[in-house]
Design an enzyme around this catalytic site. Structure first.
Site, PDB file in Angstrom:
ATOM      1  N   ASP A  67       0.812  -1.212   0.000  1.00 28.65           N
ATOM      2  CA  ASP A  67       0.000   0.000   0.000  1.00 28.65           C
ATOM      3  C   ASP A  67       0.848   1.266   0.000  1.00 28.65           C
ATOM      4  O   ASP A  67       2.076   1.207   0.158  1.00 28.65           O
ATOM      5  CB  ASP A  67      -0.954  -0.007   1.204  1.00 28.65           C
ATOM      6  CG  ASP A  67      -0.271  -0.402   2.516  1.00 28.65           C
ATOM      7  OD1 ASP A  67       0.968  -0.448   2.541  1.00 28.65           O
ATOM      8  OD2 ASP A  67      -0.968  -0.653   3.500  1.00 28.65           O
ATOM      9  N   ASN A 136      -7.283  -2.546  14.726  1.00 29.63           N
ATOM     10  CA  ASN A 136      -8.707  -2.840  14.441  1.00 29.63           C
ATOM     11  C   ASN A 136      -8.854  -4.046  13.502  1.00 29.63           C
ATOM     12  O   ASN A 136      -9.926  -4.282  12.964  1.00 29.63           O
ATOM     13  CB  ASN A 136      -9.404  -1.611  13.843  1.00 29.63           C
ATOM     14  CG  ASN A 136      -8.794  -1.173  12.514  1.00 29.63           C
ATOM     15  OD1 ASN A 136      -7.862  -1.800  12.017  1.00 29.63           O
ATOM     16  ND2 ASN A 136      -9.307  -0.104  11.936  1.00 29.63           N
ATOM     17  N   HIS A 138      -7.208  -4.537  10.623  1.00 24.48           N
ATOM     18  CA  HIS A 138      -7.006  -4.301   9.185  1.00 24.48           C
ATOM     19  C   HIS A 138      -5.704  -4.930   8.690  1.00 24.48           C
ATOM     20  O   HIS A 138      -4.759  -5.108   9.453  1.00 24.48           O
ATOM     21  CB  HIS A 138      -7.094  -2.807   8.822  1.00 24.48           C
ATOM     22  CG  HIS A 138      -5.915  -1.963   9.179  1.00 24.48           C
ATOM     23  ND1 HIS A 138      -5.993  -0.893  10.044  1.00 24.48           N
ATOM     24  CD2 HIS A 138      -4.631  -1.988   8.747  1.00 24.48           C
ATOM     25  CE1 HIS A 138      -4.812  -0.309  10.129  1.00 24.48           C
ATOM     26  NE2 HIS A 138      -3.964  -0.957   9.355  1.00 24.48           N
ATOM     27  N   GLU A 143      -9.611  -1.636   5.574  1.00 22.95           N
ATOM     28  CA  GLU A 143     -10.211  -1.318   6.861  1.00 22.95           C
ATOM     29  C   GLU A 143     -11.434  -2.204   7.100  1.00 22.95           C
ATOM     30  O   GLU A 143     -11.964  -2.801   6.154  1.00 22.95           O
ATOM     31  CB  GLU A 143     -10.641   0.153   6.861  1.00 22.95           C
ATOM     32  CG  GLU A 143      -9.483   1.134   6.699  1.00 22.95           C
ATOM     33  CD  GLU A 143      -8.727   1.379   8.005  1.00 22.95           C
ATOM     34  OE1 GLU A 143      -8.762   0.517   8.916  1.00 22.95           O
ATOM     35  OE2 GLU A 143      -8.101   2.442   8.107  1.00 22.95           O
TER      36      GLU A 143
HETATM   37  C1  GLP Z   1      -0.484   0.594   8.548  1.00 22.05           C
HETATM   38  C2  GLP Z   1      -0.165  -0.302   7.359  1.00 22.05           C
HETATM   39  C3  GLP Z   1      -0.406  -1.763   7.678  1.00 22.05           C
HETATM   40  C4  GLP Z   1       0.266  -2.125   9.003  1.00 22.05           C
HETATM   41  C5  GLP Z   1      -0.319  -1.264  10.099  1.00 22.05           C
HETATM   42  C6  GLP Z   1       0.249  -1.592  11.472  1.00 22.05           C
HETATM   43  O1  GLP Z   1      -1.835   0.879   8.660  1.00 22.05           O
HETATM   44  N1  GLP Z   1      -0.909   0.052   6.201  1.00 22.05           N
HETATM   45  O2  GLP Z   1       0.101  -2.560   6.617  1.00 22.05           O
HETATM   46  O3  GLP Z   1       0.070  -3.480   9.270  1.00 22.05           O
HETATM   47  O4  GLP Z   1      -0.028   0.087   9.793  1.00 22.05           O
HETATM   48  O5  GLP Z   1       1.390  -0.847  11.746  1.00 22.05           O
HETATM   49  P1  GLP Z   1       2.405  -1.175  12.908  1.00 22.05           P
HETATM   50  O6  GLP Z   1       3.146  -2.394  12.486  1.00 22.05           O
HETATM   51  O7  GLP Z   1       3.311   0.021  13.001  1.00 22.05           O
HETATM   52  O8  GLP Z   1       1.610  -1.406  14.139  1.00 22.05           O
END
Ligand code: GLP
Length: 252
Positions: A67, A136, A138, A143
């Site tokens: 993404d 959440n 995702h 989402e």
């Molecule tokens: C973002 C990314 C996700 C990732 C999430 C969690 O929203 N788009 O791919 O899994 O963050 O981030 P973190 O690993 O910093 O908790």
């Protein structure tokens, strides 16, 4: 589903790197699906160490990131392209031309998403997809409420995710409101999937993903329908699992 529970982030990085490196020996060129966020950083550290020690070769590896924020140029320090360059690509022997991250500045983000799907198909699909998980539930930027058959597309970000990610920006107002993301259907087409999670703020999402009902309200629960998924999680992300077993269970 395989579940591997490890002591800490370092062990999560080591175990996941080992699993991916083993599979990378099987095919050339190898197509890796990569994720951003703080969770995969220990994995990328391990990749860098293995590459420097000449134990892992990235010269014919192709990567696709999940993404990107819409509206952030690649040189913006919060863009996912910048993150991937500085945290991984600049330190391994990968050919930059073989690394793909959705283009946050594409003139038509919608057209770009269709093009991204076609590029993944052209190289024969993703061999191993790395995922983190949002608090959440995702995955990538799918989402809660995303269709389980969704494809790469432009999505609005929830307040929850913008708040979670605002720690990297000067304020929440600077966090983009839209992103481009591979869809859940796109992710499920990878041959193998590894989901990494650490920290108690992920415990509920991990339990709902692994053991809750499959529902669009917990996008990671869709992984239950994939034949080859491994969760590598730290102890503090595991306490809400009732019977932490899958087809395979390992506790280190
Ligand atoms: C973002 C990314 C996700 C990732 C999430 C969690 O929203 N788009 O791919 O899994 O963050 O981030 P973190 O690993 O910093 O908790």
């Amino acid at each position: 589903m395989k579940v591997i529970i490890v002591k800490d982030k370092q062990a999560m990085g080591k175990r996941s790197a080992q699993l991916i490196a083993e599979d990378m020996q099987k095919r050339t060129p190898y197509v890796l699906g990569l994720a951003t966020g703080s969770t995969p950083l220990p994995l990328y550290k391990e990749f860098i160490a293995m590459n420097k020690a000449k134990d892992l070769d990235f010269s014919s590896v192709i990567t696709f990131n999940l993404d990107e924020y819409v509206g952030l140029p690649p040189q913006h320090d919060q863009s996912y392209r910048y993150f991937m360059n500085t945290e991984l690509f600049d330190h391994i022997n990968i050919q930059k031309k073989n690394t793909f991250v959705p283009d946050g500045m594409a003139a038509s983000p919608e057209d770009f998403c269709a093009h991204y799907e076609a590029m993944i198909k052209d190289v024969g699909g993703i061999d191993y997809q790395v995922l983190g998980i949002g608090s959440n539930g995702h995955i990538a930027f799918n989402e809660p409420g995303s269709s389980l058959a969704s494809r790469t597309r432009v999505v609005p970000l929830t307040e929850n995710t913008r708040k979670d990610n605002s720690r990297f920006f000067k304020s929440i107002h600077e966090v983009p409101t839209r992103a481009m993301t591979m869809g859940i259907g796109t992710i499920l087409e990878a041959r193998k999937i590894i989901l990494l999670a650490c920290g108690e703020n992920k415990a509920e999402a991990v339990a709902r993903a692994l053991q809750g009902p499959v529902t669009a309200m917990v996008p990671a629960s869709a992984l239950q329908m994939h034949p080859d998924v491994t969760f590598v999680i730290t102890e503090d992300a595991a306490p809400q699992l009732k019977t932490p077993y899958g087809s395979y269970f390992e506790k280190q």
